[in-house]
Design an enzyme around this catalytic site. Structure first.
Site, PDB file in Angstrom:
ATOM      1  N   THR A  92       0.819  -1.215   0.000  1.00 58.70           N
ATOM      2  CA  THR A  92       0.000   0.000   0.000  1.00 58.70           C
ATOM      3  C   THR A  92       0.848   1.258   0.000  1.00 58.70           C
ATOM      4  O   THR A  92       0.445   2.292  -0.521  1.00 58.70           O
ATOM      5  CB  THR A  92      -0.936  -0.019   1.226  1.00 58.70           C
ATOM      6  OG1 THR A  92      -1.823  -1.115   1.055  1.00 58.70           O
ATOM      7  CG2 THR A  92      -1.745   1.247   1.367  1.00 58.70           C
ATOM      8  N   SER A 108       1.325  -7.557  -1.035  1.00 61.09           N
ATOM      9  CA  SER A 108       2.096  -8.547  -0.258  1.00 61.09           C
ATOM     10  C   SER A 108       1.374  -9.880  -0.129  1.00 61.09           C
ATOM     11  O   SER A 108       1.947 -10.854   0.360  1.00 61.09           O
ATOM     12  CB  SER A 108       2.509  -8.002   1.106  1.00 61.09           C
ATOM     13  OG  SER A 108       1.444  -8.018   2.018  1.00 61.09           O
ATOM     14  N   THR A 119       1.509  -4.402   4.247  1.00 59.33           N
ATOM     15  CA  THR A 119       1.365  -4.709   5.680  1.00 59.33           C
ATOM     16  C   THR A 119       0.734  -6.085   5.927  1.00 59.33           C
ATOM     17  O   THR A 119       0.843  -6.616   7.020  1.00 59.33           O
ATOM     18  CB  THR A 119       0.495  -3.650   6.383  1.00 59.33           C
ATOM     19  OG1 THR A 119      -0.807  -3.645   5.786  1.00 59.33           O
ATOM     20  CG2 THR A 119       1.117  -2.276   6.301  1.00 59.33           C
ATOM     21  N   ASP A 120       0.065  -6.641   4.894  1.00 62.87           N
ATOM     22  CA  ASP A 120      -0.680  -7.887   5.154  1.00 62.87           C
ATOM     23  C   ASP A 120       0.226  -9.054   5.542  1.00 62.87           C
ATOM     24  O   ASP A 120      -0.134  -9.866   6.389  1.00 62.87           O
ATOM     25  CB  ASP A 120      -1.520  -8.272   3.919  1.00 62.87           C
ATOM     26  CG  ASP A 120      -2.779  -7.418   3.810  1.00 62.87           C
ATOM     27  OD1 ASP A 120      -3.118  -6.718   4.786  1.00 62.87           O
ATOM     28  OD2 ASP A 120      -3.435  -7.464   2.751  1.00 62.87           O
TER      29      ASP A 120
HETATM   30  C1  SIN Z   1      -0.430  -5.392   0.952  1.00 61.38           C
HETATM   31  O1  SIN Z   1      -0.174  -6.039   1.975  1.00 61.38           O
HETATM   32  O2  SIN Z   1       0.306  -5.378  -0.036  1.00 61.38           O
HETATM   33  C2  SIN Z   1      -1.698  -4.602   0.885  1.00 61.38           C
HETATM   34  C3  SIN Z   1      -2.089  -4.048   2.182  1.00 61.38           C
HETATM   35  C4  SIN Z   1      -1.109  -3.087   2.787  1.00 61.38           C
HETATM   36  O3  SIN Z   1       0.007  -2.868   2.347  1.00 61.38           O
HETATM   37  O4  SIN Z   1      -1.527  -2.485   3.791  1.00 61.38           O
END
Ligand code: SIN
Length: 343
Positions: A29, A75, A108-109
């Site tokens: 993100t 991710s 973050t995932d």
């Molecule tokens: C991801 O994990 O690529 C999408 C969500 C995020 O980065 O918060």
């Protein structure tokens, strides 16, 4: 002839000498874009992190940055092949004498899994810091630029040496081993269990308050190994009334299984019987818990034959990574059990 003014000038220049930080972009993100101003309905990993860097010119007073755009994915597309590529890139960069630290931008995932994998496999004590964002770069008030600014400041700080791989979010320094995403819509998305916080930041100032007590980076037995692929470790979740169909399906399909049990890593008697059967045929089984704050010990009631390994304080997802790495070296259950105490 000795020139004191020049010596003084060179001293000042040397003191001011910038730290060199490598920023490795992998997507997420922080590099996401969507409709201007909106925080939802966007695509992760669609813009260049160097554009995010341009929004924080203050960074130029802190460090000299070199960018590597390694991959650009959400991710949820992260996998073991990408982990190997990222780890090898970090090791190559960390060997350079002119490099002081490394920052990785990541979704973050699954950041907690990548961070723990790197914590166990990179061979450097130079700071390695992962960061990301909950809001895309095109949102109103995106959180990515400030996280990136602080991650670079942390990687450039001498206090961050020897702390293992870290994650930086919302002015908080997390250990790779213990960070976990606990909120899926706030910018403060990562929870603090007892062991996760290594310290805090105020703008670019670093306050390390704890050091990791488990093995990592140069002290990890996996840090100098070459990896091409990994043994297959799968996960099976127990829930009230679950039959053993998932375990039957996994029987011929993997080298190890992480059970996500209830409470202290628990399940029904039918699961116990099937798990005992699998263990007797050579599958290595780790018991973990679906409870966010938990410790899973080896124990008699749910493992009377001492066939399985308690995940200790690792989340199921991190237990899977440790088991996968252990299985590259041994199938001896006592050696693997030992690793769950040390890593
Ligand atoms: C991801 O994990 O690529 C999408 C969500 C995020 O980065 O918060």
């Amino acid at each position: 002839m000795r020139n004191d003014a020049n010596i003084q000038k060179y001293r000042e220049l040397a003191q001011k000498q910038m730290k060199k930080i490598i920023v490795i972009a992998t997507g997420g993100t922080i590099a996401g874009s969507g409709e201007d101003g909106r925080t939802t309905e966007y695509r992760a990993g669609t813009i260049d992190v160097s554009d995010v860097l341009k929004t924080i010119p203050q960074i130029n007073d802190l460090a000299e940055i070199e960018m590597i755009s390694l991959i650009s994915v959400d991710s949820n597309e992260m996998n073991e092949r990408y982990w190997i590529k990222l780890r090898n890139t970090i090791n190559e960069q960390a060997k350079r004498p002119d490099v002081d630290g490394i920052v990785i931008t990541h979704g973050t995932d699954t950041i907690e899994e990548t961070a723990y994998f790197l914590n166990l496999t990179v061979a450097t004590e130079k700071p390695v810091v992962l960061t990301g964002a909950m809001r895309p770069a095109t949102a109103t008030s995106p959180d990515g630029p400030f996280n990136l600014f602080q991650a670079i400041a942390l990687a450039a700080n001498d206090q961050a040496h020897g702390c293992g791989v870290m994650c930086l979010f919302s002015s908080t320094i997390y250990s790779a081993r213990n960070i976990a995403k606990t909120n899926n819509h706030k910018i403060d998305a990562f929870g603090l269990n007892e062991q996760a916080a290594l310290g805090y930041m105020r703008d670019a100032d670093v306050f390390i308050t704890n050091h990791p007590t488990t093995r990592h980076t140069l002290f990890s037995r996996f840090c100098n190994k070459q990896f091409e692929a990994f043994p297959k470790v799968r996960m099976a979740t127990y829930y009230a009334g679950a039959d053993t169909a998932i375990l039957d399906a996994l029987e011929h399909d993997c080298d190890g299984i992480v059970i996500i049990g209830t409470g202290s890593g628990n399940y029904s008697q039918a699961w116990l019987q099937k798990l005992d059967e699998l263990a007797e045929k050579g599958t290595i089984i780790v018991r973990s818990s679906r409870v966010p704050h938990s410790i899973v010990f080896d124990e008699q009631v749910f493992d009377p034959k001492n066939h399985f390994i308690g995940s200790n304080t690792l989340t199921p997802f991190k237990a899977r990574i440790l088991l996968m790495l252990c299985l590259t070296q041994t199938r001896d259950i006592e050696k693997i059990r030992n690793a769950f105490f040390r890593y």
